[in-house]
Design a protein around this motif. Structure first.
Motif, PDB file in Angstrom:
ATOM      1  N   GLY A  99       0.714  -1.159   0.157  1.00 46.00           N
ATOM      2  CA  GLY A  99       0.025   0.151   0.015  1.00 46.00           C
ATOM      3  C   GLY A  99       1.000   1.234   0.010  1.00 46.00           C
ATOM      4  N   MET A 100       0.461   2.200  -0.885  1.00 48.08           N
ATOM      5  CA  MET A 100       1.257   3.504  -0.742  1.00 48.08           C
ATOM      6  C   MET A 100       0.513   4.753  -1.181  1.00 48.08           C
ATOM      7  N   GLY A 101       0.939   5.749  -0.897  1.00 50.01           N
ATOM      8  CA  GLY A 101       0.217   7.177  -1.234  1.00 50.01           C
ATOM      9  C   GLY A 101       1.325   8.408  -0.815  1.00 50.01           C
ATOM     10  N   ILE A 102       0.975   9.292  -1.620  1.00 52.75           N
ATOM     11  CA  ILE A 102       1.864  10.663  -1.220  1.00 52.75           C
ATOM     12  C   ILE A 102       0.625  11.701  -1.360  1.00 52.75           C
ATOM     13  N   VAL A 103       0.826  12.614  -0.374  1.00 52.06           N
ATOM     14  CA  VAL A 103      -0.152  13.754  -0.681  1.00 52.06           C
ATOM     15  C   VAL A 103       0.099  14.396  -1.933  1.00 52.06           C
ATOM     16  N   ARG A 107       3.598  14.794  -5.389  1.00 48.10           N
ATOM     17  CA  ARG A 107       3.871  13.539  -6.274  1.00 48.10           C
ATOM     18  C   ARG A 107       4.467  14.303  -7.415  1.00 48.10           C
ATOM     19  N   GLY A 108       5.046  13.223  -8.070  1.00 50.23           N
ATOM     20  CA  GLY A 108       5.689  13.436  -9.551  1.00 50.23           C
ATOM     21  C   GLY A 108       7.304  13.905  -9.168  1.00 50.23           C
ATOM     22  N   GLN A 109       7.760  13.723  -7.894  1.00 47.34           N
ATOM     23  CA  GLN A 109       9.208  14.254  -7.810  1.00 47.34           C
ATOM     24  C   GLN A 109      10.198  13.180  -7.429  1.00 47.34           C
ATOM     25  N   GLY A 110       9.572  11.985  -7.291  1.00 48.49           N
ATOM     26  CA  GLY A 110      10.268  10.735  -7.400  1.00 48.49           C
ATOM     27  C   GLY A 110      10.537  10.210  -5.828  1.00 48.49           C
ATOM     28  N   ILE A 111       9.575  10.728  -5.239  1.00 44.52           N
ATOM     29  CA  ILE A 111       9.473  10.260  -4.024  1.00 44.52           C
ATOM     30  C   ILE A 111       8.757   8.868  -3.711  1.00 44.52           C
ATOM     31  N   GLY A 112       7.823   8.777  -4.536  1.00 55.00           N
ATOM     32  CA  GLY A 112       7.370   7.444  -4.765  1.00 55.00           C
ATOM     33  C   GLY A 112       8.065   6.288  -5.065  1.00 55.00           C
ATOM     34  N   SER A 113       9.007   6.591  -6.053  1.00 59.00           N
ATOM     35  CA  SER A 113      10.037   5.585  -6.484  1.00 59.00           C
ATOM     36  C   SER A 113      11.121   5.255  -5.321  1.00 59.00           C
ATOM     37  N   ARG A 114      11.378   6.248  -4.615  1.00 53.49           N
ATOM     38  CA  ARG A 114      12.457   6.322  -3.559  1.00 53.49           C
ATOM     39  C   ARG A 114      11.880   5.242  -2.508  1.00 53.49           C
ATOM     40  N   ASP A 138      -7.948   3.287 -13.688  1.00 56.08           N
ATOM     41  CA  ASP A 138      -7.692   4.600 -14.276  1.00 56.08           C
ATOM     42  C   ASP A 138      -6.558   5.367 -13.312  1.00 56.08           C
ATOM     43  N   ASN A 139      -5.853   4.633 -12.599  1.00 57.59           N
ATOM     44  CA  ASN A 139      -4.724   5.163 -11.625  1.00 57.59           C
ATOM     45  C   ASN A 139      -3.173   5.005 -12.554  1.00 57.59           C
ATOM     46  N   ALA A 140      -3.201   6.049 -13.699  1.00 56.83           N
ATOM     47  CA  ALA A 140      -2.264   5.692 -14.572  1.00 56.83           C
ATOM     48  C   ALA A 140      -0.892   5.793 -13.873  1.00 56.83           C
ATOM     49  N   ARG A 147       4.698  -0.775 -12.735  1.00 54.56           N
ATOM     50  CA  ARG A 147       5.508  -1.534 -14.088  1.00 54.56           C
ATOM     51  C   ARG A 147       6.924  -1.594 -13.866  1.00 54.56           C
ATOM     52  N   ARG A 148       7.296  -0.024 -13.614  1.00 53.12           N
ATOM     53  CA  ARG A 148       8.800   0.114 -13.927  1.00 53.12           C
ATOM     54  C   ARG A 148       9.784  -0.689 -12.744  1.00 53.12           C
ATOM     55  N   PHE A 149       8.890  -1.032 -11.539  1.00 53.83           N
ATOM     56  CA  PHE A 149       9.432  -1.588 -10.591  1.00 53.83           C
ATOM     57  C   PHE A 149       9.207  -3.107 -10.875  1.00 53.83           C
TER      58      PHE A 149
HETATM   59  C1  LIG Z   1       1.179   6.474  -7.355  1.00 53.18           C
HETATM   60  C2  LIG Z   1       2.157   7.502  -6.520  1.00 53.18           C
HETATM   61  C3  LIG Z   1       2.487   6.840  -4.977  1.00 53.18           C
HETATM   62  C4  LIG Z   1       3.343   7.736  -7.308  1.00 53.18           C
HETATM   63  O1  LIG Z   1       4.352   8.399  -6.397  1.00 53.18           O
HETATM   64  P1  LIG Z   1       5.129   9.697  -6.951  1.00 53.18           P
HETATM   65  O2  LIG Z   1       6.101  10.259  -6.051  1.00 53.18           O
HETATM   66  O3  LIG Z   1       4.159  10.720  -7.527  1.00 53.18           O
HETATM   67  O4  LIG Z   1       5.968   8.837  -8.328  1.00 53.18           O
HETATM   68  P2  LIG Z   1       7.342   9.228  -8.974  1.00 53.18           P
HETATM   69  O5  LIG Z   1       7.505  10.746  -8.932  1.00 53.18           O
HETATM   70  O6  LIG Z   1       8.218   8.507  -8.308  1.00 53.18           O
HETATM   71  O7  LIG Z   1       7.018   8.758 -10.486  1.00 53.18           O
HETATM   72  C5  LIG Z   1       7.161   7.449 -10.582  1.00 53.18           C
HETATM   73  C6  LIG Z   1       6.544   7.195 -12.068  1.00 53.18           C
HETATM   74  O8  LIG Z   1       5.266   7.673 -12.264  1.00 53.18           O
HETATM   75  C7  LIG Z   1       4.722   7.757 -13.299  1.00 53.18           C
HETATM   76  N1  LIG Z   1       3.853   8.689 -13.399  1.00 53.18           N
HETATM   77  C8  LIG Z   1       3.834   9.737 -12.559  1.00 53.18           C
HETATM   78  N2  LIG Z   1       2.702  10.733 -12.872  1.00 53.18           N
HETATM   79  C9  LIG Z   1       2.197  10.095 -13.700  1.00 53.18           C
HETATM   80  C10 LIG Z   1       0.941  10.449 -14.429  1.00 53.18           C
HETATM   81  N3  LIG Z   1       0.192  11.627 -14.387  1.00 53.18           N
HETATM   82  N4  LIG Z   1       0.646   9.530 -15.555  1.00 53.18           N
HETATM   83  C11 LIG Z   1       1.140   8.525 -15.833  1.00 53.18           C
HETATM   84  N5  LIG Z   1       2.656   8.198 -15.310  1.00 53.18           N
HETATM   85  C12 LIG Z   1       2.875   9.092 -14.065  1.00 53.18           C
HETATM   86  C13 LIG Z   1       6.082   7.967 -14.136  1.00 53.18           C
HETATM   87  O9  LIG Z   1       5.992   6.587 -14.847  1.00 53.18           O
HETATM   88  C14 LIG Z   1       6.899   8.204 -13.163  1.00 53.18           C
HETATM   89  O10 LIG Z   1       8.345   7.644 -13.647  1.00 53.18           O
HETATM   90  P3  LIG Z   1       9.110   8.727 -14.294  1.00 53.18           P
HETATM   91  O11 LIG Z   1       9.892   9.603 -13.208  1.00 53.18           O
HETATM   92  O12 LIG Z   1      10.251   7.797 -15.036  1.00 53.18           O
HETATM   93  O13 LIG Z   1       8.422   9.488 -15.284  1.00 53.18           O
HETATM   94  C15 LIG Z   1       1.330   8.618  -6.268  1.00 53.18           C
HETATM   95  O14 LIG Z   1       1.071   9.543  -7.479  1.00 53.18           O
HETATM   96  C16 LIG Z   1       0.393   8.745  -5.230  1.00 53.18           C
HETATM   97  O15 LIG Z   1       0.241   8.928  -4.153  1.00 53.18           O
HETATM   98  N6  LIG Z   1      -1.037   8.580  -6.001  1.00 53.18           N
HETATM   99  C17 LIG Z   1      -2.229   8.724  -5.227  1.00 53.18           C
HETATM  100  C18 LIG Z   1      -2.256   7.630  -4.147  1.00 53.18           C
HETATM  101  C19 LIG Z   1      -2.107   6.363  -4.940  1.00 53.18           C
HETATM  102  O16 LIG Z   1      -2.511   6.215  -6.103  1.00 53.18           O
HETATM  103  N7  LIG Z   1      -1.494   5.117  -4.385  1.00 53.18           N
HETATM  104  C20 LIG Z   1      -1.587   3.899  -4.857  1.00 53.18           C
HETATM  105  C21 LIG Z   1      -2.925   3.204  -4.678  1.00 53.18           C
HETATM  106  S1  LIG Z   1      -2.670   1.510  -5.475  1.00 53.18           S
END
Ligand SMILES: CC(C)(COP(=O)(O)OP(=O)(O)OC[C@H]1O[C@@H](n2cnc3c(N)ncnc32)[C@H](O)[C@@H]1OP(=O)(O)O)[C@@H](O)C(=O)NCCC(=O)NCCS
Length: 178
Positions: A99-103, A107-114, A138-140, A147-149
């Motif tokens: 399970g994961m999430g970021i406020v 998002r989009g700063q690489g924190i999820g990847s880390r 629909d959670n692209a 998939r990247r992981f």
């Molecule tokens: C899913 C989530 C954890 C990703 O964390 P993040 O810190 O935003 O992710 P990162 O910045 O590390 O990006 C990881 C990858 O996400 C993808 N990505 C990010 N935003 C995207 C978007 N809007 N559409 C498609 N792909 C996207 C990219 O592939 C990116 O890889 P890249 O850096 O090679 O482009 C975050 O978006 C989130 O908290 N979402 C809401 C909660 C959630 O969906 N939780 C998971 C439920 S199963």
């Protein structure tokens, strides 16, 4: 932690955000972060966080059970989490549920990847051979990250979630450790 009801303004650069194991001092912040993401009504199975008492029990129980649970902390506030909880049945203990999430503002700063990288690495070291999750189709962003992981689609759970009268399919995804 900012109020769960106010939009977060990202004031920390991604580099200054620390990823660390969750501790007792993070539980209230973790609870608030889950609540904010849940209330977006787009990503999580829950539409608000469980009570703080239940959240505390969840964290303490899962740590006792060998879960890996990381938080992302910006200026002392929890802005994200990533947990991987092993299943308990005798034949399923090599499998853990992610399970994961970021406020939103972070998002989009690489924190999820880390967070995912360190969580998976620690879980593999603890003997987890299979990590799995269910994600709305629909959670692209999340699907791309998984998939990247190395997570692979294993099937579609039809009408898995129902939000505001609308049904959503979800993907079952899993990653095996070699
Ligand atoms: C899913 C989530 C954890 C990703 O964390 P993040 O810190 O935003 O992710 P990162 O910045 O590390 O990006 C990881 C990858 O996400 C993808 N990505 C990010 N935003 C995207 C978007 N809007 N559409 C498609 N792909 C996207 C990219 O592939 C990116 O890889 P890249 O850096 O090679 O482009 C975050 O978006 C989130 O908290 N979402 C809401 C909660 C959630 O969906 N939780 C998971 C439920 S199963």
């Amino acid at each position: 932690m900012s109020s769960a009801f106010q939009p977060a303004a990202a004031t920390s650069s991604a580099a200054s955000i620390e990823i660390m194991p969750i501790g007792r001092q993070h539980i209230a912040g973790f609870h608030a972060a889950v609540d904010r993401v849940a209330k977006e009504r787009r990503y999580l199975a829950m539409l608000e966080a469980p009570s703080l008492t239940r959240t505390r029990r969840f964290v303490l129980d899962s740590l006792k059970a060998g879960a890996v649970h990381r938080v992302a902390v910006a200026d002392g506030d929890v802005v994200g989490w990533c947990d991987l909880r092993p299943k308990t049945a005798a034949t399923l203990r090599h499998t853990a549920v992610l399970g994961m999430g970021i406020v939103a503002a972070y998002r989009g700063q690489g924190i999820g990847s880390r967070m995912l990288a360190t969580t998976l690495e620690m879980a593999a070291a603890r003997g987890i051979r299979r990590s799995e999750l269910i994600v709305r189709v629909d959670n692209a962003a999340a699907i791309a990250l998984y998939r990247r992981f190395g997570f692979v689609d294993e099937g579609t759970c039809r009408n898995y979630m129902r939000v505001d009268g609308v049904d959503y399919d979800a993907l079952l995804m899993a990653r095996l450790e070699r």
